[in-house]
Design a protein around this motif. Structure first.
Motif, PDB file in Angstrom:
ATOM      1  N   ALA A   1       0.766  -1.281  -0.150  1.00  0.00           N
ATOM      2  CA  ALA A   1       0.125   0.003  -0.122  1.00  0.00           C
ATOM      3  C   ALA A   1       0.742   1.188   0.016  1.00  0.00           C
ATOM      4  O   ALA A   1       1.561   1.625   1.049  1.00  0.00           O
ATOM      5  N   TRP A   2       1.162   1.895  -1.308  1.00  0.00           N
ATOM      6  CA  TRP A   2       1.856   3.073  -1.225  1.00  0.00           C
ATOM      7  C   TRP A   2       1.447   4.146  -0.632  1.00  0.00           C
ATOM      8  O   TRP A   2       0.224   4.436  -0.221  1.00  0.00           O
ATOM      9  N   ALA A   3       2.555   5.051  -0.172  1.00  0.00           N
ATOM     10  CA  ALA A   3       2.152   6.132   0.431  1.00  0.00           C
ATOM     11  C   ALA A   3       1.065   7.065  -0.313  1.00  0.00           C
ATOM     12  O   ALA A   3       0.012   7.532   0.519  1.00  0.00           O
ATOM     13  N   GLY A   4       1.033   7.388  -1.463  1.00  0.00           N
ATOM     14  CA  GLY A   4       0.413   8.045  -2.048  1.00  0.00           C
ATOM     15  C   GLY A   4      -1.078   7.478  -2.125  1.00  0.00           C
ATOM     16  O   GLY A   4      -2.205   8.213  -1.915  1.00  0.00           O
ATOM     17  N   GLY A   5      -1.096   5.922  -2.321  1.00  0.00           N
ATOM     18  CA  GLY A   5      -2.603   5.579  -2.441  1.00  0.00           C
ATOM     19  C   GLY A   5      -3.287   5.739  -0.922  1.00  0.00           C
ATOM     20  O   GLY A   5      -4.534   5.707  -0.757  1.00  0.00           O
ATOM     21  N   GLN A   6      -2.570   5.373   0.146  1.00  0.00           N
ATOM     22  CA  GLN A   6      -2.960   5.245   1.675  1.00  0.00           C
ATOM     23  C   GLN A   6      -3.174   6.821   1.841  1.00  0.00           C
ATOM     24  O   GLN A   6      -4.693   6.972   2.487  1.00  0.00           O
TER      25      GLN A   6
ATOM     26  N   ASP B   1      -9.974   4.414 -10.816  1.00  0.00           N
ATOM     27  CA  ASP B   1      -8.831   4.672 -10.034  1.00  0.00           C
ATOM     28  C   ASP B   1      -7.507   4.195 -10.636  1.00  0.00           C
ATOM     29  O   ASP B   1      -7.585   2.839 -11.248  1.00  0.00           O
ATOM     30  N   PHE B   2      -6.912   5.052 -11.501  1.00  0.00           N
ATOM     31  CA  PHE B   2      -5.854   4.946 -12.272  1.00  0.00           C
ATOM     32  C   PHE B   2      -4.659   4.363 -11.509  1.00  0.00           C
ATOM     33  O   PHE B   2      -4.319   5.019 -10.506  1.00  0.00           O
ATOM     34  N   ALA B   3      -3.856   3.531 -12.119  1.00  0.00           N
ATOM     35  CA  ALA B   3      -2.702   2.596 -11.590  1.00  0.00           C
ATOM     36  C   ALA B   3      -3.101   2.229 -10.130  1.00  0.00           C
ATOM     37  O   ALA B   3      -2.414   2.388  -9.117  1.00  0.00           O
ATOM     38  N   SER B   4      -4.198   1.254 -10.137  1.00  0.00           N
ATOM     39  CA  SER B   4      -4.882   0.851  -9.107  1.00  0.00           C
ATOM     40  C   SER B   4      -3.869   0.103  -7.879  1.00  0.00           C
ATOM     41  O   SER B   4      -4.063   0.287  -6.776  1.00  0.00           O
TER      42      SER B   4
ATOM     43  N   ALA C   1      -8.233   0.701 -13.053  1.00  0.00           N
ATOM     44  CA  ALA C   1      -7.175   0.344 -14.121  1.00  0.00           C
ATOM     45  C   ALA C   1      -5.711   0.006 -13.556  1.00  0.00           C
ATOM     46  O   ALA C   1      -5.002   0.753 -12.850  1.00  0.00           O
ATOM     47  N   ASP C   2      -5.134  -1.041 -14.008  1.00  0.00           N
ATOM     48  CA  ASP C   2      -3.799  -1.400 -13.741  1.00  0.00           C
ATOM     49  C   ASP C   2      -3.257  -2.453 -15.052  1.00  0.00           C
ATOM     50  O   ASP C   2      -4.023  -3.218 -15.444  1.00  0.00           O
ATOM     51  N   ILE C   3      -2.142  -1.932 -15.602  1.00  0.00           N
ATOM     52  CA  ILE C   3      -1.618  -2.762 -16.769  1.00  0.00           C
ATOM     53  C   ILE C   3      -1.167  -3.994 -16.313  1.00  0.00           C
ATOM     54  O   ILE C   3      -0.745  -4.789 -17.289  1.00  0.00           O
TER      55      ILE C   3
ATOM     56  N   ASP D   1      -7.659  -2.757 -19.724  1.00  0.00           N
ATOM     57  CA  ASP D   1      -7.163  -1.854 -20.831  1.00  0.00           C
ATOM     58  C   ASP D   1      -6.092  -0.688 -20.370  1.00  0.00           C
ATOM     59  O   ASP D   1      -6.267  -0.320 -19.254  1.00  0.00           O
ATOM     60  N   ASP D   2      -5.390  -0.290 -21.210  1.00  0.00           N
ATOM     61  CA  ASP D   2      -4.522   1.013 -20.856  1.00  0.00           C
ATOM     62  C   ASP D   2      -5.357   2.168 -20.900  1.00  0.00           C
ATOM     63  O   ASP D   2      -5.359   2.852 -22.277  1.00  0.00           O
ATOM     64  N   VAL D   3      -5.712   2.660 -20.073  1.00  0.00           N
ATOM     65  CA  VAL D   3      -6.576   3.861 -20.236  1.00  0.00           C
ATOM     66  C   VAL D   3      -5.909   5.143 -20.271  1.00  0.00           C
ATOM     67  O   VAL D   3      -6.635   6.219 -20.572  1.00  0.00           O
TER      68      VAL D   3
ATOM     69  N   ALA E   1      -5.890   8.774  -8.540  1.00  0.00           N
ATOM     70  CA  ALA E   1      -4.574   8.480  -8.763  1.00  0.00           C
ATOM     71  C   ALA E   1      -3.705   8.443  -7.818  1.00  0.00           C
ATOM     72  O   ALA E   1      -3.148   9.635  -7.358  1.00  0.00           O
ATOM     73  N   GLY E   2      -3.179   7.275  -7.145  1.00  0.00           N
ATOM     74  CA  GLY E   2      -2.180   7.325  -5.990  1.00  0.00           C
ATOM     75  C   GLY E   2      -0.810   6.757  -6.437  1.00  0.00           C
ATOM     76  O   GLY E   2      -0.550   5.787  -6.999  1.00  0.00           O
ATOM     77  N   ASP E   3       0.204   7.536  -6.138  1.00  0.00           N
ATOM     78  CA  ASP E   3       1.322   7.410  -6.212  1.00  0.00           C
ATOM     79  C   ASP E   3       1.923   7.086  -7.854  1.00  0.00           C
ATOM     80  O   ASP E   3       2.216   5.843  -8.019  1.00  0.00           O
TER      81      ASP E   3
ATOM     82  N   ALA F   1       3.859   9.237  -9.741  1.00  0.00           N
ATOM     83  CA  ALA F   1       5.009  10.094 -10.282  1.00  0.00           C
ATOM     84  C   ALA F   1       6.373   9.852  -9.780  1.00  0.00           C
ATOM     85  O   ALA F   1       7.392  10.368  -9.572  1.00  0.00           O
ATOM     86  N   TYR F   2       6.624   8.103 -10.161  1.00  0.00           N
ATOM     87  CA  TYR F   2       8.045   7.702  -9.855  1.00  0.00           C
ATOM     88  C   TYR F   2       8.749   7.262 -10.979  1.00  0.00           C
ATOM     89  O   TYR F   2       9.881   7.152 -10.983  1.00  0.00           O
ATOM     90  N   GLU F   3       7.947   7.684 -12.325  1.00  0.00           N
ATOM     91  CA  GLU F   3       8.855   7.420 -13.539  1.00  0.00           C
ATOM     92  C   GLU F   3       8.721   8.632 -14.385  1.00  0.00           C
ATOM     93  O   GLU F   3       7.731   9.092 -14.453  1.00  0.00           O
TER      94      GLU F   3
HETATM   95  C1  LIG Z   1       3.405   2.686  -7.071  1.00  0.00           C
HETATM   96  S1  LIG Z   1       1.994   1.653  -7.616  1.00  0.00           S
HETATM   97  C2  LIG Z   1       0.550   2.633  -6.954  1.00  0.00           C
HETATM   98  C3  LIG Z   1      -0.492   1.699  -6.729  1.00  0.00           C
HETATM   99  C4  LIG Z   1      -1.453   2.221  -5.851  1.00  0.00           C
HETATM  100  N1  LIG Z   1      -2.123   3.449  -6.604  1.00  0.00           N
HETATM  101  C5  LIG Z   1      -1.013   2.674  -4.441  1.00  0.00           C
HETATM  102  O1  LIG Z   1      -0.872   4.049  -4.412  1.00  0.00           O
HETATM  103  O2  LIG Z   1      -0.984   1.629  -3.521  1.00  0.00           O
HETATM  104  C6  LIG Z   1       2.193   2.336  -9.301  1.00  0.00           C
HETATM  105  C7  LIG Z   1       1.116   1.376 -10.155  1.00  0.00           C
HETATM  106  O3  LIG Z   1       0.774   1.912 -11.462  1.00  0.00           O
HETATM  107  C8  LIG Z   1       0.699   0.809 -12.280  1.00  0.00           C
HETATM  108  N2  LIG Z   1       0.925   1.423 -13.789  1.00  0.00           N
HETATM  109  C9  LIG Z   1       1.958   1.899 -14.389  1.00  0.00           C
HETATM  110  N3  LIG Z   1       1.718   2.054 -15.783  1.00  0.00           N
HETATM  111  C10 LIG Z   1       0.348   2.253 -15.728  1.00  0.00           C
HETATM  112  C11 LIG Z   1      -0.702   2.561 -16.692  1.00  0.00           C
HETATM  113  N4  LIG Z   1      -0.181   2.844 -17.984  1.00  0.00           N
HETATM  114  N5  LIG Z   1      -1.887   2.232 -16.630  1.00  0.00           N
HETATM  115  C12 LIG Z   1      -2.546   1.804 -15.461  1.00  0.00           C
HETATM  116  N6  LIG Z   1      -1.570   1.267 -14.554  1.00  0.00           N
HETATM  117  C13 LIG Z   1      -0.133   1.591 -14.568  1.00  0.00           C
HETATM  118  C14 LIG Z   1       1.689  -0.065 -11.973  1.00  0.00           C
HETATM  119  O4  LIG Z   1       1.403  -1.356 -12.432  1.00  0.00           O
HETATM  120  C15 LIG Z   1       1.525  -0.151 -10.682  1.00  0.00           C
HETATM  121  O5  LIG Z   1       0.538  -0.990 -10.018  1.00  0.00           O
END
Ligand SMILES: C[S@@+](CC[C@H](N)C(=O)[O-])C[C@H]1O[C@@H](n2cnc3c(N)ncnc32)[C@H](O)[C@@H]1O
Length: 233
Positions: free
Chosen positions: A72-77, A97-100, A120-122, A147-149, A161-163, A165-167
């Motif tokens: 459970a990443w800080a941003g999501g928490q 919920d993007f990048a779930s 959504a998560d890839i 799907d990649d939304v 969208a939680g966390d 901004a890591y890449e």
């Molecule tokens: C650091 S995790 C954050 C997960 C969750 N939101 C949280 O805060 O605990 C980043 C997530 O982004 C997903 N991700 C990366 N690129 C993505 C994309 N284009 N579409 C959906 N998810 C993506 C990764 O698979 C990963 O599960």
């Protein structure tokens, strides 16, 4: 994740699929309350490296991304806490919920009264974890979305969208997209502890939280984390 020696010894291993991702997740994690969001329990890993290695072994692949879904990443928490404490943000709404990852934010949104939540998560493991975690919390109407939304607009009323901004490249694309969604009227909320590629100058800070996290993953035990929204254009 693997040493060069390990890599060469695995050259003849063909990539394969894990037959039952849900069984893998159940075997490698255990249900635990989320520190800042104890009303939500998730299948979480104790440590990052062993589960990362076992994922690579099971799949016969190396250089996989980390098992984001097992934490459970800080941003999501912070974002999940904020949504549960301010249910009016999502109540009755169609939410993305993007990048779930684990599905934490999606589950919080549903528990706070969202009408329907697309998570959504890839990463296919993340989608299996989202389904398991939603079931664990009785959060029906949370749908893992394969799907990649990113870049799409499917009419969501609220986008969370939680966390994310890591890449560098991912963040650039995501924030441009989130700003476009906000400009057409979607309510966009971001949870982030100030990662390297967070465009702070384009965001306004709405709330702050001290989020308990793992020292194995972060540089402190309490990660100072904020909930942000895009500044109006
Ligand atoms: C650091 S995790 C954050 C997960 C969750 N939101 C949280 O805060 O605990 C980043 C997530 O982004 C997903 N991700 C990366 N690129 C993505 C994309 N284009 N579409 C959906 N998810 C993506 C990764 O698979 C990963 O599960």
């Amino acid at each position: 994740m693997s040493s060069p020696d390990e890599e060469s010894s695995r050259d003849d291993v063909s990539p394969r699929r894990i037959e039952d991702p849900a069984a893998f997740i159940r075997a490698e994690t255990r249900p635990r309350p989320v520190p800042l969001v104890p009303e939500v329990r998730l299948y979480l890993a104790d440590e990052a490296v062993p589960i990362w290695q076992r994922t690579e072994e099971e799949l016969g692949e190396i250089g996989l991304p980390p098992p984001f879904w097992a934490f459970a990443w800080a941003g999501g928490q912070a974002l999940a806490r904020h949504v549960l404490d301010h249910p009016e943000i999502v109540a009755g709404k169609r939410v993305l919920d993007f990048a779930s990852g684990s599905g934490l934010v999606a589950i919080a949104a549903r528990l706070a009264g969202a009408r329907a939540v697309e998570a959504a998560d890839i990463d296919s493991f993340a989608r299996a974890a989202i389904a398991l975690n939603a079931e664990l919390n009785g959060a029906d109407a949370v749908t893992p979305c394969p799907d990649d939304v990113l870049g799409r607009d499917e009419g969501w009323e609220v986008v969370l969208a939680g966390d994310i901004a890591y890449e560098r490249d991912l963040a650039a694309r995501v924030f441009a997209w989130l700003e476009a969604l906000a400009a057409r009227g979607a309510q966009v909320w971001i949870g982030d502890p100030g990662r390297s590629y967070l465009p702070r100058e384009r965001l306004e800070k709405l709330a702050e939280y001290g989020v308990p996290v793992s020292r194995e993953l972060e540089d402190s035990e309490i990660k100072h984390t904020a909930v942000w929204r895009p500044k109006p254009a």
